[in-house]
Design a protein around this motif. Structure first.
Motif, PDB file in Angstrom:
ATOM      1  N   GLN A  78       0.831  -1.207   0.000  1.00  0.00           N
ATOM      2  CA  GLN A  78       0.000   0.000   0.000  1.00  0.00           C
ATOM      3  C   GLN A  78       0.860   1.249   0.000  1.00  0.00           C
ATOM      4  N   SER A  79       1.917   1.226   0.837  1.00  0.00           N
ATOM      5  CA  SER A  79       2.812   2.378   0.924  1.00  0.00           C
ATOM      6  C   SER A  79       3.476   2.648  -0.425  1.00  0.00           C
ATOM      7  N   SER A  81       2.353   1.672  -3.277  1.00  0.00           N
ATOM      8  CA  SER A  81       1.311   2.083  -4.207  1.00  0.00           C
ATOM      9  C   SER A  81       0.995   3.569  -4.028  1.00  0.00           C
ATOM     10  N   LYS A  82       0.888   4.008  -2.750  1.00  0.00           N
ATOM     11  CA  LYS A  82       0.597   5.417  -2.491  1.00  0.00           C
ATOM     12  C   LYS A  82       1.736   6.308  -2.973  1.00  0.00           C
ATOM     13  N   GLN A  83       2.967   5.838  -2.765  1.00  0.00           N
ATOM     14  CA  GLN A  83       4.114   6.607  -3.235  1.00  0.00           C
ATOM     15  C   GLN A  83       4.091   6.743  -4.753  1.00  0.00           C
ATOM     16  N   THR A  86       1.294   9.158  -5.675  1.00  0.00           N
ATOM     17  CA  THR A  86       1.702  10.532  -5.378  1.00  0.00           C
ATOM     18  C   THR A  86       2.708  11.028  -6.413  1.00  0.00           C
ATOM     19  N   ASN A 154      -5.118   7.188 -10.398  1.00  0.00           N
ATOM     20  CA  ASN A 154      -4.671   8.180  -9.416  1.00  0.00           C
ATOM     21  C   ASN A 154      -5.843   8.979  -8.876  1.00  0.00           C
ATOM     22  N   ALA A 157      -7.883   7.205  -6.312  1.00  0.00           N
ATOM     23  CA  ALA A 157      -7.192   6.976  -5.044  1.00  0.00           C
ATOM     24  C   ALA A 157      -7.272   8.181  -4.106  1.00  0.00           C
ATOM     25  N   HIS A 274      -5.192  14.283  -0.450  1.00  0.00           N
ATOM     26  CA  HIS A 274      -4.967  13.191   0.503  1.00  0.00           C
ATOM     27  C   HIS A 274      -5.479  11.892  -0.109  1.00  0.00           C
ATOM     28  N   LEU A 275      -4.679  10.856  -0.052  1.00  0.00           N
ATOM     29  CA  LEU A 275      -5.086   9.580  -0.616  1.00  0.00           C
ATOM     30  C   LEU A 275      -5.922   8.788   0.369  1.00  0.00           C
ATOM     31  N   LYS A 276      -6.725   7.889  -0.142  1.00  0.00           N
ATOM     32  CA  LYS A 276      -7.580   7.052   0.694  1.00  0.00           C
ATOM     33  C   LYS A 276      -6.709   6.123   1.545  1.00  0.00           C
TER      34      LYS A 276
END
Length: 277
Positions: A78-79, A81-83, A86, A154, A157, A274-276
């Motif tokens: 997840q981290s 993926s979020k990176q 972003t 994106n 998310a 802000h991402l989910k």
């Protein structure tokens, strides 16, 4: 003959007594063996029970470790993926801003965009937008929206977008140390909280007013945008160690502080996605 008969009788009694003793010993031996077998069986059962319990504990620990490993892998995925998301949004923002000649500061890690409006700032204690600010927003917001929705993955998310206002750490013509929680600073914090919120709200009202500004994805962004004010509680020179603390030096006047740290640039407004979870 009588003597022999008497001796025979004693012998029979001794034999009977000896047989009784042997029977008693045999019974005691059987009881001892039975007790020994019982104690041994109890010890075996205890050892087996302890072994089973240990096995169950080890199995539970192994399952917990596996579960933790899976959770860690999921969190890491997840981290990452979020990176990646972003980074993708930041890349889109940079491309759109460059294409449209927009000068804005983008944090490459968070995607936070700081609007300093170049050389035009809010008036002291005011929240109204100047014409030049509206012109900047007219260029900025369509490009921002286009970048946010450039890639469907994106855009999906994103949980929400914040429009955050700030104010310089001054009040009643004096510098207020943001790092010091004091009763005499509460009025300053309260005033600047309201002011920073009103500044963010002014931008919100302008960029989502169809009569003044219309652009692609305007309605989608409107539905997930929030407004807040941070006063001077973060994002000022007082937090990076450059501003003198009032506890260790003479209080600065507003003019002295602003001459050294440029109060105008601390009137920034930040737009941050802000991402989910």
């Amino acid at each position: 003959l009588r003597a022999m008969q008497s001796e025979k009788t004693r012998s029979l009694k001794d034999k009977a007594a000896l047989k009784h003793q042997m029977n008693v010993l045999a019974a005691e031996r059987a009881e001892a063996v039975k007790k020994l077998e019982s104690d041994l069986a109890a010890k075996v059962a205890q050892v087996e029970g302890d072994a089973k319990l240990r096995e169950e504990n080890l199995l539970a620990e192994a399952n917990t470790a596996k579960s933790n490993a899976r959770a860690a892998q999921h969190a890491l995925a997840q981290s990452r993926s979020k990176q990646e998301i972003t980074k993708g949004i930041v890349k889109s923002l940079e491309a759109e801003f460059k294409k449209n000649g927009i000068s804005a500061s983008i944090d490459p890690t968070t995607g936070e965009v700081s609007l300093n409006f170049l050389n035009v700032y809010f008036d002291l204690g005011q929240s109204g937008l100047k014409t030049e600010m509206e012109t900047d927003l007219t260029k900025f917001m369509p490009a921002y929206a286009k970048a946010i929705f450039a890639e469907k993955r994106n855009a999906e998310a994103i949980d929400h977008i914040d429009v955050i206002g700030f104010a310089s750490p001054t009040y009643d013509k004096k510098y207020v140390d943001p790092s010091q929680l004091k009763v005499q600073n509460l009025d300053a914090v309260s005033f600047n909280l309201d002011l920073s919120y009103k500044r963010a709200k002014s931008i919100f009202k302008y960029i989502f007013n169809p009569k003044k500004l219309a652009y692609e994805h305007q309605n989608e962004i409107f539905q997930i945008t929030k407004v807040s004010g941070r006063s001077f509680l973060e994002g000022t020179s007082a937090q990076d160690g450059r501003a003198p603390a009032s506890a260790t030096s003479a209080p600065l006047s507003r003019e002295e502080y602003c001459a050294k740290f440029d109060c105008k640039k601390q009137q920034k407004v930040v737009i941050k996605f802000h991402l989910k979870p």
